[in-house]
Design a protein around this motif. Structure first.
Motif, short mmCIF file in Angstrom:
data_model
loop_
_atom_site.label_atom_id
_atom_site.label_comp_id
_atom_site.label_asym_id
_atom_site.label_seq_id
_atom_site.Cartn_x
_atom_site.Cartn_y
_atom_site.Cartn_z
N VAL A 1 -4.13 6.42 1.04
CA VAL A 1 -3.54 7.52 1.81
C VAL A 1 -3.78 8.87 1.13
O VAL A 1 -4.38 9.77 1.72
CB VAL A 1 -2.04 7.28 2.09
CG1 VAL A 1 -1.41 8.51 2.72
CG2 VAL A 1 -1.87 6.08 3.00
N GLY B 1 -3.40 12.35 6.66
CA GLY B 1 -2.41 11.54 5.96
C GLY B 1 -1.48 10.83 6.92
O GLY B 1 -1.12 9.66 6.70
N CYS B 2 -1.08 11.52 7.99
CA CYS B 2 -0.20 10.91 9.00
C CYS B 2 -0.88 9.72 9.66
O CYS B 2 -0.25 8.68 9.92
CB CYS B 2 0.19 11.95 10.05
SG CYS B 2 1.23 13.28 9.41
N ILE C 1 -1.36 6.74 6.81
CA ILE C 1 -0.17 6.05 6.32
C ILE C 1 0.16 4.86 7.21
O ILE C 1 0.77 3.87 6.78
CB ILE C 1 1.02 7.02 6.20
CG1 ILE C 1 2.02 6.48 5.19
CG2 ILE C 1 1.69 7.28 7.56
CD1 ILE C 1 3.00 7.52 4.68
N SER D 1 -3.22 1.36 -2.49
CA SER D 1 -2.09 2.29 -2.39
C SER D 1 -2.52 3.73 -2.57
O SER D 1 -1.77 4.66 -2.27
CB SER D 1 -1.02 1.93 -3.43
OG SER D 1 -1.58 1.84 -4.73
N THR E 1 0.83 -1.22 0.00
CA THR E 1 0.00 0.00 0.00
C THR E 1 0.86 1.26 0.00
O THR E 1 0.36 2.35 0.25
CB THR E 1 -0.95 0.04 1.21
OG1 THR E 1 -0.19 0.07 2.44
CG2 THR E 1 -1.87 -1.18 1.23
N ASP E 2 2.12 1.10 -0.31
CA ASP E 2 3.04 2.24 -0.39
C ASP E 2 2.49 3.26 -1.39
O ASP E 2 2.36 2.96 -2.59
CB ASP E 2 4.41 1.71 -0.86
CG ASP E 2 5.47 2.80 -0.92
OD1 ASP E 2 5.12 3.99 -0.83
OD2 ASP E 2 6.66 2.46 -1.08
N PRO E 3 2.15 4.48 -0.95
CA PRO E 3 1.55 5.47 -1.86
C PRO E 3 2.43 5.84 -3.04
O PRO E 3 1.93 6.29 -4.07
CB PRO E 3 1.32 6.69 -0.95
CG PRO E 3 1.35 6.17 0.43
CD PRO E 3 2.28 4.99 0.42
N ARG E 4 3.72 5.63 -2.93
CA ARG E 4 4.63 5.99 -4.02
C ARG E 4 4.39 5.13 -5.26
O ARG E 4 4.72 5.56 -6.38
CB ARG E 4 6.09 5.84 -3.57
CG ARG E 4 6.50 6.82 -2.47
CD ARG E 4 7.89 6.51 -1.96
NE ARG E 4 7.95 5.18 -1.34
CZ ARG E 4 9.06 4.65 -0.82
NH1 ARG E 4 10.19 5.35 -0.86
NH2 ARG E 4 9.04 3.45 -0.28
#
Length: 322
Positions: free
Chosen positions: A96, A272-273, A276, A93, A31-34
């Motif tokens: 977030v 967002g904090c 994540i 992903s 789920t890494d937003p990048r």
């Protein structure tokens, strides 16, 4: 020095999926937003690499790190049942960046009726797309069913938010700030089952330990959907419950009174904090591949399994979706 890939299984989890911590690490990875910024060409490479690895046909010089990266991209962007590329907004992903914007604005603009209705509608539109994208794809859903699910969930969210706003007008200000969470929780209890109603009506595929299908079960669908509802509410809860307390205290500060224009961006950033961390934590509450006692299945399916396998299959397995 070349890596030995002869015994490498690309589908084997990097972390133990039987433990909560192992599942959280797994979902932190996928789920890494990048990954939403990865070009389409690179995603296609990842899929091709995963498929080649499954066949045992890898180009000379391929490294384990390359395979692990390819699998991360594959899991983040392709549906586990169909292998098809999922739309960007519906991927976990994207939870977030998408969730922080919508949740932040829901928490900021909760006082006026038009704002409440608009942001609840936006949130349920987003949720409907996420629920559809991450459904158990073995059960196709018609356009009519999707439209009904979307309308019902949006109506539930708006009605809950508007009704509670009216009821809490004389309550302490903090109570009013919690109305968006109550609306989101209520809507999740409707949106997810409605969007995946075909699974409840026809059942979902249950398999043996070797991934051979043994039948369709409505009870397994109910268990999987219940777990997804709990996960989604858990995902939203910390930010939507704790953030109003934080913001109420911050807004009393002299500095914050002078920069009201920054309140909404600050809430978005703080959401967002929370997300994540909460997205992988909530997704990891239950295993993706659920294990269910065969004795819990419908009598007719249970009898079919017993006639074919005897007592050799105490459990069945199924993908619960996200």
């Amino acid at each position: 020095m070349k890596a030995d890939l002869s015994g490498f299984n690309i589908d084997a989890p990097r972390w133990d999926q039987g433990t909560f911590l192992g599942r959280v690490k797994h979902f932190f990875n996928i789920t890494d937003p990048r990954t939403i910024f990865v070009p389409e060409r690179e995603l296609d490479w990842a899929k091709a690499t995963v498929e080649k690895s499954r066949l045992g046909v890898m180009p000379p010089g391929t490294q384990v790190e390359q395979l692990l990266y390819a699998k991360k991209l594959y899991d983040s962007a392709f549906h586990p049942d169909t292998g098809e590329k999922m739309n960007v907004i519906g991927r976990m992903s994207f939870q977030v960046p998408g969730g922080m914007i919508i949740t932040g604005f829901m928490l900021q603009f909760y006082r006026t009726m038009p704002a409440v209705i608009f942001w609840q509608w936006v949130n349920q539109s987003f949720n409907a797309l996420v629920n559809y994208t991450n459904r158990n794809a073995a059960c196709p859903t018609s356009v009519r069913q999707m439209a009904l699910a979307y309308f019902t969930a949006t109506t539930t969210a708006v009605a809950t938010a508007v009704g509670m706003n009216m009821l809490t007008k004389r309550a302490p200000p903090l109570v009013g700030r919690w109305v968006p969470f109550a609306a989101v929780a209520a809507a999740n209890c409707v949106n997810i089952p409605m969007m995946r109603q075909q699974e409840l009506l026809q059942g979902i595929s249950v398999k043996d330990r070797s991934h051979n299908e043994v039948g369709q079960s409505r009870r397994a669908a109910a268990v999987g959907i219940t777990q997804v509802v709990i996960s989604r509410i858990t995902m939203a809860a910390p930010g939507m419950i704790l953030l109003p307390i934080v913001m109420q205290r911050l807004e009393k500060l002299h500095f914050m009174k002078r920069v009201r224009v920054l309140h909404a961006p600050l809430q978005v950033m703080l959401c967002g904090c929370f997300l994540i961390f909460m997205v992988p934590v909530a997704c990891g509450l239950f295993p993706q591949e659920c294990e269910l006692p065969a004795s819990f299945l419908e009598p007719e399916l249970r009898d079919t399994i017993k006639a074919k396998y005897g007592e050799l299959m105490p459990h069945v397995y199924f993908n619960k979706g996200l």
